[in-house]
Scaffold this active site. Structure first.
Site, PDB file in Angstrom:
ATOM      1  CG  MET A   1      -1.454   0.770   1.435  1.00 56.71           C
ATOM      2  SD  MET A   1      -2.971   1.438  -0.225  1.00 56.71           S
ATOM      3  CE  MET A   1      -4.558   0.648  -0.216  1.00 56.71           C
ATOM      4  CB  THR A  64      -2.856  -0.394  10.310  1.00 61.62           C
ATOM      5  OG1 THR A  64      -1.522   0.166   9.568  1.00 61.62           O
ATOM      6  CG2 THR A  64      -2.322  -1.982  10.714  1.00 61.62           C
ATOM      7  CG  ASN A  89     -12.732  -0.060   2.304  1.00 61.22           C
ATOM      8  OD1 ASN A  89     -11.891   0.864   1.695  1.00 61.22           O
ATOM      9  ND2 ASN A  89     -12.688  -1.385   2.209  1.00 61.22           N
ATOM     10  CG  HIS A 120      -9.621  -8.989   1.296  1.00 59.25           C
ATOM     11  ND1 HIS A 120     -10.856  -9.031   2.107  1.00 59.25           N
ATOM     12  CD2 HIS A 120      -9.787  -7.431   1.104  1.00 59.25           C
ATOM     13  CE1 HIS A 120     -11.317  -7.657   2.284  1.00 59.25           C
ATOM     14  NE2 HIS A 120     -10.431  -6.802   2.014  1.00 59.25           N
ATOM     15  CE  LYS A 124      -8.227  -8.417   5.544  1.00 64.91           C
ATOM     16  NZ  LYS A 124      -6.763  -7.302   5.566  1.00 64.91           N
TER      17      LYS A 124
END
Length: 230
Positions: A1, A64, A89, A120, A124
């Site tokens: 990210m 996070t 989100n 996901h 993850k």
């Protein structure tokens, strides 16, 4: 990210990245140059970053997930010192899903069973996703009664109860993030679904939150505040 955030920031003339750090790096040398810190690291690192931000009166955006109740409490305590945007989100579409989920639950009432399915990528590390947890919290708040979160089902579970919110986590491949909220009643079913195909939707939202939070008073906010959906 982190790389996606930097790439999005480079295309945004209103945002300048003054530095990047990884887990274990010292934030202090960079923080004096920053208006806001954006954290997409690990749950056990957020509290340290938040403390440094509070000491330097720097706004914080937290993306996070996977924090324990104790970690959440320690970070939340800093809201009296700095403005914090903390969201599970940062996608505009997902936050619209949050809003629609609340409205649908209010309209449909207690006659519908509630289930959440999320998927996901295989790497993850936490489950359920922070977004799924937020959706469950929204549904429980609307019902205004003691709800039981049931994470998957296995074996002879007995009949489903009215007080259950089922949460199911799927993992595989390179899925960025899929979330579906299911309202099921006798004779009909409503499903609300959001699917993300690029991490840029989250990065863009986080940068939007960073631009917004630097103008706010100390407090704890979420993406619904940023988008004006409250």
């Amino acid at each position: 990210m982190g790389q996606t955030l930097v790439a999005c920031a480079e295309r945004n003339p209103d945002v300048q990245v003054v530095g990047q750090i990884d887990l274990g790096d010292d934030l202090l040398p960079l923080i004096r140059e920053a208006d806001a810190v954006v954290d997409f690291s690990f749950h056990d690192a957020t509290q340290q970053f938040a403390s440094v931000c509070a000491e330097n009166k720097t706004a914080l955006v937290i993306g996070t997930t996977g924090h324990s109740a104790g970690e959440k409490a320690q970070i939340s305590d800093l809201k009296s010192q700095i403005p914090i945007v903390w969201a599970s989100n940062y996608s505009t579409g997902v936050n619209t899903l949050f809003w629609l989920t609340r409205k649908a639950a209010e309209i449909l009432g207690a006659g519908f069973d509630l289930e959440i399915v999320e998927m996901h990528h295989r790497k993850k590390t936490d489950a359920p996703s922070g977004t799924a947890a937020t959706l469950a919290e929204i549904l429980a708040a609307v019902r205004k009664e003691q709800m039981v979160i049931r994470h998957g089902r296995h074996g002879i579970t007995g009949e489903r109860t009215d007080a259950e919110i089922g949460v199911h986590s799927l993992r595989g491949g390179d899925v960025v993030g899929d979330h579906t909220v299911i309202f099921a009643a006798t004779g009909e079913r409503l499903e609300l679904t959001h699917k993300a195909s690029s991490r840029e939707t989250f990065a863009g939202g986080a940068l939007r939150a960073a631009q917004w939070v630097i103008r706010q008073k100390p407090g704890l906010y979420d993406m619904q505040d940023v988008l004006g959906l409250k």
